[in-house]
Scaffold this motif. Structure first.
Motif, mmCIF file in Angstrom:
data_model
loop_
_atom_site.group_PDB
_atom_site.id
_atom_site.type_symbol
_atom_site.label_atom_id
_atom_site.label_comp_id
_atom_site.label_asym_id
_atom_site.label_seq_id
_atom_site.Cartn_x
_atom_site.Cartn_y
_atom_site.Cartn_z
ATOM 1 N N LEU A 102 0.859 -1.183 0.000
ATOM 2 C CA LEU A 102 0.000 0.000 0.000
ATOM 3 C C LEU A 102 0.895 1.233 0.000
ATOM 4 C CD1 LEU A 102 -2.880 1.179 0.232
ATOM 5 C CD2 LEU A 102 -2.596 1.087 2.720
ATOM 6 N N ILE A 103 0.670 2.126 -0.952
ATOM 7 C CA ILE A 103 1.594 3.246 -1.172
ATOM 8 C C ILE A 103 0.834 4.554 -1.342
ATOM 9 C CG2 ILE A 103 3.372 4.175 -2.727
ATOM 10 C CD1 ILE A 103 3.992 1.320 -3.527
ATOM 11 N N ALA A 104 1.410 5.624 -0.799
ATOM 12 C CA ALA A 104 0.923 6.985 -1.042
ATOM 13 C C ALA A 104 2.003 7.755 -1.783
ATOM 14 C CB ALA A 104 0.593 7.687 0.276
ATOM 15 N N GLY A 105 1.598 8.636 -2.665
ATOM 16 C CA GLY A 105 2.562 9.510 -3.313
ATOM 17 C C GLY A 105 3.018 10.584 -2.336
ATOM 18 N N THR A 106 4.304 10.894 -2.304
ATOM 19 C CA THR A 106 4.792 11.892 -1.345
ATOM 20 C C THR A 106 4.289 13.293 -1.680
ATOM 21 O OG1 THR A 106 6.853 12.181 -2.590
ATOM 22 C CG2 THR A 106 6.871 10.573 -0.796
ATOM 23 N N ARG A 107 3.983 13.559 -2.949
ATOM 24 C CA ARG A 107 3.440 14.884 -3.296
ATOM 25 C C ARG A 107 2.086 15.086 -2.628
ATOM 26 N NH1 ARG A 107 6.840 16.937 -7.102
ATOM 27 N NH2 ARG A 107 7.984 15.426 -8.397
ATOM 28 N N PHE A 108 1.318 13.999 -2.501
ATOM 29 C CA PHE A 108 0.054 14.043 -1.767
ATOM 30 C C PHE A 108 0.306 14.038 -0.262
ATOM 31 C CE2 PHE A 108 -2.414 10.712 0.520
ATOM 32 C CZ PHE A 108 -3.547 11.463 0.824
ATOM 33 N N TRP A 109 1.161 13.129 0.194
ATOM 34 C CA TRP A 109 1.387 12.936 1.630
ATOM 35 C C TRP A 109 1.922 14.198 2.296
ATOM 36 C CZ3 TRP A 109 -0.164 9.154 4.772
ATOM 37 C CH2 TRP A 109 0.422 9.042 6.032
ATOM 38 N N ASP A 110 2.809 14.890 1.620
ATOM 39 C CA ASP A 110 3.434 16.077 2.206
ATOM 40 C C ASP A 110 2.471 17.255 2.337
ATOM 41 O OD1 ASP A 110 5.782 14.661 2.402
ATOM 42 O OD2 ASP A 110 6.691 15.522 0.600
ATOM 43 N N GLN A 111 1.322 17.171 1.705
ATOM 44 C CA GLN A 111 0.319 18.230 1.832
ATOM 45 C C GLN A 111 -0.552 18.055 3.078
ATOM 46 O OE1 GLN A 111 -2.033 18.171 -1.743
ATOM 47 N NE2 GLN A 111 -0.287 18.578 -3.094
ATOM 48 N N LEU A 112 -0.473 16.873 3.686
ATOM 49 C CA LEU A 112 -1.330 16.561 4.825
ATOM 50 C C LEU A 112 -0.745 17.103 6.121
ATOM 51 C CD1 LEU A 112 -1.963 12.790 3.987
ATOM 52 C CD2 LEU A 112 -3.486 14.711 3.472
ATOM 53 N N ASN A 113 -1.633 17.442 7.069
ATOM 54 C CA ASN A 113 -1.145 17.796 8.403
ATOM 55 C C ASN A 113 -0.978 16.518 9.221
ATOM 56 O OD1 ASN A 113 -3.686 17.096 9.699
ATOM 57 N ND2 ASN A 113 -4.505 19.088 9.034
ATOM 58 N N GLU A 114 -0.411 16.627 10.423
ATOM 59 C CA GLU A 114 -0.096 15.437 11.212
ATOM 60 C C GLU A 114 -1.338 14.656 11.621
ATOM 61 O OE1 GLU A 114 2.906 14.093 11.663
ATOM 62 O OE2 GLU A 114 3.476 15.700 10.278
ATOM 63 N N GLN A 115 -2.433 15.358 11.887
ATOM 64 C CA GLN A 115 -3.668 14.667 12.253
ATOM 65 C C GLN A 115 -4.209 13.849 11.083
ATOM 66 O OE1 GLN A 115 -5.841 14.492 15.412
ATOM 67 N NE2 GLN A 115 -5.960 12.783 13.984
ATOM 68 N N GLU A 116 -4.179 14.432 9.890
ATOM 69 C CA GLU A 116 -4.642 13.710 8.701
ATOM 70 C C GLU A 116 -3.792 12.473 8.434
ATOM 71 O OE1 GLU A 116 -6.540 17.373 6.058
ATOM 72 O OE2 GLU A 116 -4.362 17.041 6.062
ATOM 73 N N LYS A 117 -2.481 12.619 8.595
ATOM 74 C CA LYS A 117 -1.588 11.462 8.412
ATOM 75 C C LYS A 117 -1.909 10.363 9.422
ATOM 76 C CE LYS A 117 2.273 14.174 6.550
ATOM 77 N NZ LYS A 117 3.644 14.703 6.800
ATOM 78 N N ALA A 118 -2.192 10.761 10.654
ATOM 79 C CA ALA A 118 -2.508 9.773 11.697
ATOM 80 C C ALA A 118 -3.797 9.029 11.360
ATOM 81 C CB ALA A 118 -2.626 10.464 13.049
ATOM 82 N N TRP A 119 -4.794 9.743 10.858
ATOM 83 C CA TRP A 119 -6.048 9.094 10.458
ATOM 84 C C TRP A 119 -5.799 8.069 9.349
ATOM 85 C CZ3 TRP A 119 -8.662 14.510 10.146
ATOM 86 C CH2 TRP A 119 -9.151 14.875 11.409
ATOM 87 N N ILE A 120 -4.998 8.456 8.367
ATOM 88 C CA ILE A 120 -4.724 7.557 7.245
ATOM 89 C C ILE A 120 -3.940 6.334 7.712
ATOM 90 C CG2 ILE A 120 -3.477 7.319 5.056
ATOM 91 C CD1 ILE A 120 -4.194 10.252 4.481
ATOM 92 N N ARG A 121 -2.949 6.551 8.573
ATOM 93 C CA ARG A 121 -2.170 5.412 9.078
ATOM 94 C C ARG A 121 -3.064 4.422 9.824
ATOM 95 N NH1 ARG A 121 1.664 9.492 10.710
ATOM 96 N NH2 ARG A 121 3.512 9.500 9.368
ATOM 97 N N GLU A 122 -3.959 4.937 10.671
ATOM 98 C CA GLU A 122 -4.832 4.056 11.443
ATOM 99 C C GLU A 122 -5.781 3.293 10.524
ATOM 100 O OE1 GLU A 122 -8.065 4.128 15.136
ATOM 101 O OE2 GLU A 122 -6.833 5.912 14.718
ATOM 102 N N ALA A 123 -6.377 4.001 9.566
ATOM 103 C CA ALA A 123 -7.291 3.344 8.623
ATOM 104 C C ALA A 123 -6.548 2.309 7.777
ATOM 105 C CB ALA A 123 -7.964 4.390 7.728
ATOM 106 N N ALA A 124 -5.310 2.637 7.380
ATOM 107 C CA ALA A 124 -4.506 1.712 6.584
ATOM 108 C C ALA A 124 -4.158 0.463 7.394
ATOM 109 C CB ALA A 124 -3.237 2.399 6.101
ATOM 110 N N ASP A 125 -3.749 0.650 8.648
ATOM 111 C CA ASP A 125 -3.410 -0.497 9.504
ATOM 112 C C ASP A 125 -4.621 -1.402 9.710
ATOM 113 O OD1 ASP A 125 -0.818 0.391 9.749
ATOM 114 O OD2 ASP A 125 -1.084 1.286 11.737
ATOM 115 N N ASN A 126 -5.796 -0.795 9.898
ATOM 116 C CA ASN A 126 -7.011 -1.587 10.057
ATOM 117 C C ASN A 126 -7.311 -2.397 8.795
ATOM 118 O OD1 ASN A 126 -7.329 -0.493 12.599
ATOM 119 N ND2 ASN A 126 -8.895 0.979 11.994
ATOM 120 N N SER A 127 -7.107 -1.763 7.647
ATOM 121 C CA SER A 127 -7.411 -2.441 6.388
ATOM 122 C C SER A 127 -6.448 -3.600 6.136
ATOM 123 C CB SER A 127 -7.370 -1.452 5.216
ATOM 124 O OG SER A 127 -6.055 -1.218 4.752
ATOM 125 N N ILE A 128 -5.196 -3.431 6.543
ATOM 126 C CA ILE A 128 -4.202 -4.493 6.357
ATOM 127 C C ILE A 128 -4.557 -5.715 7.204
ATOM 128 C CG2 ILE A 128 -1.805 -5.100 6.859
ATOM 129 C CD1 ILE A 128 -1.096 -2.193 5.939
#
Length: 334
Positions: free
Chosen positions: A246-272
């Motif tokens: 599972l991969i995110a583009g860094t051009r997208f990822w770097d636009q996110l704030n820390e809270q948004e990144k945390a939400w995505i990480r948690e959702a990604a871990d759950n999906s895995i």
């Protein structure tokens, strides 16, 4: 892959992406918040897609609707290589690709295509979910790709039309379909077969028309792609455990704030975690279905295959970084 070599590919991806912008622009209209666009090449019945749907639901719940996910399955936006290039230029946000495809963008991941690298599934995920796996995920950062985790794609095994492949000698003189992966090509060649790169979407016809004599993949892929209609011999030699990433583009990822990144990480871990549960069920069902369709399933002695594929290791063991990773993985399993 160096940056000079990617320039032409990036231009091609940009041109593809320009057309996709018209499609994706419509998805960005709607309620306030950010819509994350994720594309992959699998069918909507596949465990990875179902896990991604769950990830989107979790993400919207965790973020209170501030982050949503739009999924484009079935290669709607291109092949795995093309989708990775779209991530690199920022036209697309996220994807899932096989480790074999990723090795063309993140060199360290080449080791995941080596035969009999992992003792079993449990050892594989203990390693991939730890520091070694994180090093592999981070390898794509300088190429604008951020790895988020590993989905289960099972063990790959051989299937053929005219006879079971129960020993490496059975591969001699046979044209075997492989992914666009130097590691996969070297593995088949070391076993005596003739590696033949063919895209997944063209493989059914290639088998049917005799362009290739055999192929290799995991049970759900063998079943869902209906290759059992052409190939009636499936030999579970389980030569490689090559996960999906599972991969995110860094051009997208770097636009996110820390809270948004945390939400995505948690959702990604759950999906895995969810996908790995679904995979176990899908694997058992696939073997049951293909057997009912008349496929002869065998479980050959793996030792001759492991011994015959040793040559595939030599080049990587001579590399300082890859050799270190191989030793660490082997030592972990002792």
């Amino acid at each position: 892959m160096n940056r000079k070599r990617t320039s032409l590919k990036t231009i091609r991806a940009f041109l593809i992406g320009a057309g996709l912008c018209l499609v994706l622009a419509g998805c960005r209209q709607g309620p306030p918040g950010r819509t994350i666009h994720l594309a992959h090449g699998l069918d909507v019945t596949h465990s990875v897609h179902l896990a991604m749907v769950r990830m989107g639901e979790d993400l919207e719940r965790l973020s209170g609707g501030r982050l949503r996910m739009e999924i484009f399955p079935n290669q709607q936006l291109g092949s795995e290589r093309e989708i990775l290039e779209l991530l690199q230029i920022g036209t697309l946000d996220m994807t899932k690709v096989s480790a074999a495809t990723l090795e063309n963008f993140a060199p360290k991941t080449r080791i995941l295509g080596l035969p009999y690298l992992f003792r079993d599934r449990e050892a594989a995920f203990e390693i991939l979910d730890g520091p070694i796996g994180q090093e592999l995920l981070d390898d794509g950062l300088e190429f604008w790709l951020k790895g988020l985790g590993f989905y289960d794609a099972g063990f790959r095994s051989f299937y053929a039309m005219d006879q079971p492949i129960t020993h490496p000698d059975d591969l001699v003189g046979k044209k075997v379909r492989v992914m666009e992966s130097v590691t996969a090509i070297n593995m088949i060649r070391s076993m005596g077969g003739a590696p033949t790169p063919i895209s997944w979407g063209e493989l059914y016809t290639a088998l049917q028309q005799g362009v290739v004599d055999a192929a290799e993949n995991n049970p759900p892929s063998f079943y869902l792609a209906r290759h059992y209609e052409v190939c009636k011999y499936y030999s579970l030699d389980e030569h490689t455990f090559s996960p999906d990433v599972l991969i995110a583009g860094t051009r997208f990822w770097d636009q996110l704030n820390e809270q948004e990144k945390a939400w995505i990480r948690e959702a990604a871990d759950n999906s895995i975690a969810y996908q790995r549960e679904l995979w176990a069920l899908a694997e058992a069902e696939a073997l049951e279905k293909v057997a009912a369709a008349g496929v002869e399933i065998s479980r050959p002695d793996k030792r001759p295959f492991a011994e015959g594929s040793r040559e595939a290791y030599r080049l990587y063991e001579a590399d300082t970084t890859l050799g270190r990773l191989i030793r660490q993985i082997k030592e972990f399993q002792q």
